[in-house]
Design a protein around this motif. Sequence first.
Motif, mmCIF file in Angstrom:
data_model
loop_
_atom_site.group_PDB
_atom_site.id
_atom_site.type_symbol
_atom_site.label_atom_id
_atom_site.label_comp_id
_atom_site.label_asym_id
_atom_site.label_seq_id
_atom_site.Cartn_x
_atom_site.Cartn_y
_atom_site.Cartn_z
ATOM 1 N N ASN A 148 22.422 -35.770 68.647
ATOM 2 C CA ASN A 148 22.681 -35.626 67.214
ATOM 3 C C ASN A 148 22.554 -34.157 66.781
ATOM 4 O OD1 ASN A 148 19.915 -35.061 66.646
ATOM 5 N ND2 ASN A 148 19.451 -37.263 66.566
ATOM 6 N N CYS A 149 22.806 -33.901 65.501
ATOM 7 C CA CYS A 149 22.849 -32.518 65.003
ATOM 8 C C CYS A 149 21.491 -31.819 65.131
ATOM 9 C CB CYS A 149 23.291 -32.498 63.541
ATOM 10 S SG CYS A 149 24.924 -33.210 63.286
ATOM 11 N N ASP A 150 20.434 -32.569 64.873
ATOM 12 C CA ASP A 150 19.092 -32.002 64.981
ATOM 13 C C ASP A 150 18.848 -31.514 66.413
ATOM 14 O OD1 ASP A 150 16.518 -31.297 64.424
ATOM 15 O OD2 ASP A 150 15.774 -33.312 63.967
ATOM 16 N N ASP B 34 19.179 -23.134 69.321
ATOM 17 C CA ASP B 34 18.081 -22.183 69.112
ATOM 18 C C ASP B 34 17.477 -21.747 70.441
ATOM 19 O OD1 ASP B 34 18.322 -22.244 66.359
ATOM 20 O OD2 ASP B 34 16.950 -23.936 66.125
ATOM 21 N N TYR C 170 26.967 -23.648 62.693
ATOM 22 C CA TYR C 170 25.563 -23.252 62.902
ATOM 23 C C TYR C 170 25.440 -22.349 64.121
ATOM 24 C CZ TYR C 170 20.507 -23.454 63.580
ATOM 25 O OH TYR C 170 19.193 -23.102 63.741
ATOM 26 N N GLN D 103 26.699 -18.886 63.348
ATOM 27 C CA GLN D 103 25.780 -18.165 62.465
ATOM 28 C C GLN D 103 24.472 -17.837 63.171
ATOM 29 O OE1 GLN D 103 25.510 -20.694 58.992
ATOM 30 N NE2 GLN D 103 27.514 -20.012 58.210
ATOM 31 N N PHE E 15 17.523 -32.403 58.282
ATOM 32 C CA PHE E 15 18.215 -33.555 58.866
ATOM 33 C C PHE E 15 17.572 -34.854 58.387
ATOM 34 C CE2 PHE E 15 18.286 -30.026 61.873
ATOM 35 C CZ PHE E 15 19.647 -29.846 62.031
ATOM 36 N N LYS F 36 15.703 -38.161 58.751
ATOM 37 C CA LYS F 36 14.680 -38.478 59.742
ATOM 38 C C LYS F 36 14.762 -39.933 60.203
ATOM 39 C CE LYS F 36 12.832 -34.545 60.295
ATOM 40 N NZ LYS F 36 13.400 -33.854 61.443
ATOM 41 N N LYS G 112 20.144 -40.807 61.061
ATOM 42 C CA LYS G 112 19.078 -40.065 61.734
ATOM 43 C C LYS G 112 19.643 -38.919 62.580
ATOM 44 C CE LYS G 112 14.983 -40.828 64.566
ATOM 45 N NZ LYS G 112 15.120 -40.498 65.976
ATOM 46 N N GLY G 113 19.091 -37.707 62.327
ATOM 47 C CA GLY G 113 19.512 -36.553 63.118
ATOM 48 C C GLY G 113 20.754 -35.859 62.599
ATOM 49 N N LYS G 114 21.366 -36.432 61.547
ATOM 50 C CA LYS G 114 22.547 -35.764 60.975
ATOM 51 C C LYS G 114 22.131 -34.807 59.859
ATOM 52 C CE LYS G 114 26.162 -39.119 61.951
ATOM 53 N NZ LYS G 114 26.771 -40.342 61.427
ATOM 54 N N TRP G 115 22.961 -33.809 59.617
ATOM 55 C CA TRP G 115 22.681 -32.836 58.554
ATOM 56 C C TRP G 115 22.580 -33.531 57.197
ATOM 57 C CZ3 TRP G 115 21.480 -27.808 59.192
ATOM 58 C CH2 TRP G 115 21.900 -27.166 60.359
ATOM 59 N N GLU H 290 23.521 -33.162 53.595
ATOM 60 C CA GLU H 290 24.706 -32.392 53.171
ATOM 61 C C GLU H 290 24.373 -31.016 52.589
ATOM 62 O OE1 GLU H 290 28.353 -31.586 53.495
ATOM 63 O OE2 GLU H 290 27.768 -33.628 54.080
ATOM 64 N N ALA I 290 23.406 -28.295 55.150
ATOM 65 C CA ALA I 290 24.326 -27.928 56.228
ATOM 66 C C ALA I 290 24.879 -26.522 55.999
ATOM 67 C CB ALA I 290 25.460 -28.941 56.288
ATOM 68 N N PRO I 291 25.198 -25.820 57.099
ATOM 69 C CA PRO I 291 25.720 -24.459 56.962
ATOM 70 C C PRO I 291 27.018 -24.432 56.170
ATOM 71 C CG PRO I 291 25.375 -25.045 59.283
ATOM 72 C CD PRO I 291 25.140 -26.272 58.487
ATOM 73 N N SER J 64 7.235 -28.001 74.277
ATOM 74 C CA SER J 64 8.185 -28.701 73.403
ATOM 75 C C SER J 64 7.805 -28.507 71.937
ATOM 76 C CB SER J 64 8.280 -30.177 73.770
ATOM 77 O OG SER J 64 7.060 -30.813 73.539
ATOM 78 N N TRP K 218 9.164 -25.159 70.774
ATOM 79 C CA TRP K 218 10.591 -25.173 70.452
ATOM 80 C C TRP K 218 10.879 -25.857 69.132
ATOM 81 C CZ3 TRP K 218 13.228 -21.497 72.108
ATOM 82 C CH2 TRP K 218 13.033 -20.956 73.382
ATOM 83 N N VAL K 219 10.111 -26.910 68.833
ATOM 84 C CA VAL K 219 10.299 -27.564 67.537
ATOM 85 C C VAL K 219 9.957 -26.580 66.408
ATOM 86 C CG1 VAL K 219 9.424 -29.365 66.000
ATOM 87 C CG2 VAL K 219 9.947 -29.914 68.376
ATOM 88 N N HIS L 287 12.663 -23.975 66.145
ATOM 89 C CA HIS L 287 13.818 -24.647 65.563
ATOM 90 C C HIS L 287 13.683 -24.705 64.035
ATOM 91 C CE1 HIS L 287 17.063 -27.420 65.064
ATOM 92 N NE2 HIS L 287 16.333 -28.513 64.969
ATOM 93 N N ARG M 73 13.978 -21.179 62.490
ATOM 94 C CA ARG M 73 15.333 -20.617 62.467
ATOM 95 C C ARG M 73 16.230 -21.356 61.474
ATOM 96 N NH1 ARG M 73 16.526 -16.976 67.286
ATOM 97 N NH2 ARG M 73 18.617 -16.988 66.381
ATOM 98 N N LEU M 74 15.999 -22.665 61.296
ATOM 99 C CA LEU M 74 16.742 -23.403 60.273
ATOM 100 C C LEU M 74 16.442 -22.812 58.890
ATOM 101 C CD1 LEU M 74 16.163 -27.095 61.461
ATOM 102 C CD2 LEU M 74 18.398 -26.001 61.256
#
Lengths: 85, 189
Positions: free
Chosen positions: A8-10, A17, A45, A48, B92, B94, B99-102, B104, B107-108, B165, B168-169, B172, B175-176
């Motif tokens: 998925n996107c996440d 990253d 993304y 960017q 995103f 949760k 789940k896991g999608k931007w 709206e 989103a970039p 891990s 990295w989260v 992540h 950077r978002l």
Amino acid sequence: MRKKIIINCDEATEICDKSQYCEASTFDKFRLSIHNFLCKKCHLYSEQNALMTKLFKTHVHPEKEHLKQEEKEELKKKLEENLYP
Amino acid sequence: MTDQQKHVLNPKKWVDNYADYLFNYTISRLNDHDLAKDLVQETFLSALKAMKNFKGQASERTWLVSILKRKIIDQYRKSNSKEGQAEVRMSFYKTGENKGKWIEEKAPSNWGNFGEKDIENEELKKTLNQCINGLPEKQRIVFLLKTVKNYETEEISNELQLSASNIWVIIHRARLKLRECMENNWFKN
């Protein structure tokens, strides 16, 4: 556990990253490119994000900060006071 | 007295000898001038109180750095508990079918014709550093160690007692936020 190919996107953006630090695995990069092929938002993304990496490299150098002379004097005074209370 | 020479402490010289070093050590982790200055001061004051425990095995500088390191970890933990519940501005979904999608509005969106030649710009630099300073502290520390100090993930893992891990989260999320912050304050302005 077997790793899935569709993410998925996440997950995709987290891999993106990671790849900014060259720490994404080949399989991860493969999954990311499939995802980005199908997902405009994450594709954007990734573009960017690469630009952000360039900005960080050019502009973020915190070690160039210094303590000013008066701040050091202040520190000395504080230390002195506590040395002989 | 053994062959090995014992190190001694000389607090009157601490500021002259170590303030810059300790400040640099801190600022590269926190990117915040005043906070770095405060931690250096706290380090000196804690060191004064702990002088009687100094055994002279390590050099004065090593000893002071070890105190500073603990201060930085404390700072990290403090921010950790403070910010733990404040992670509401996520990018995103949760749960649920999305789940896991931007989300709206997170989103970039397009940044227009920004090119290589536009990178060198003092105002942009200022905005970028403001965005970094606006990060929650734990994200800022981990992000800077990785991005600016070029630390190996394992080194960060050791210094802050975090799993890879987890690191990295955190990066992540950082950077978002930075991307979004630059989008709102620079690219769409």
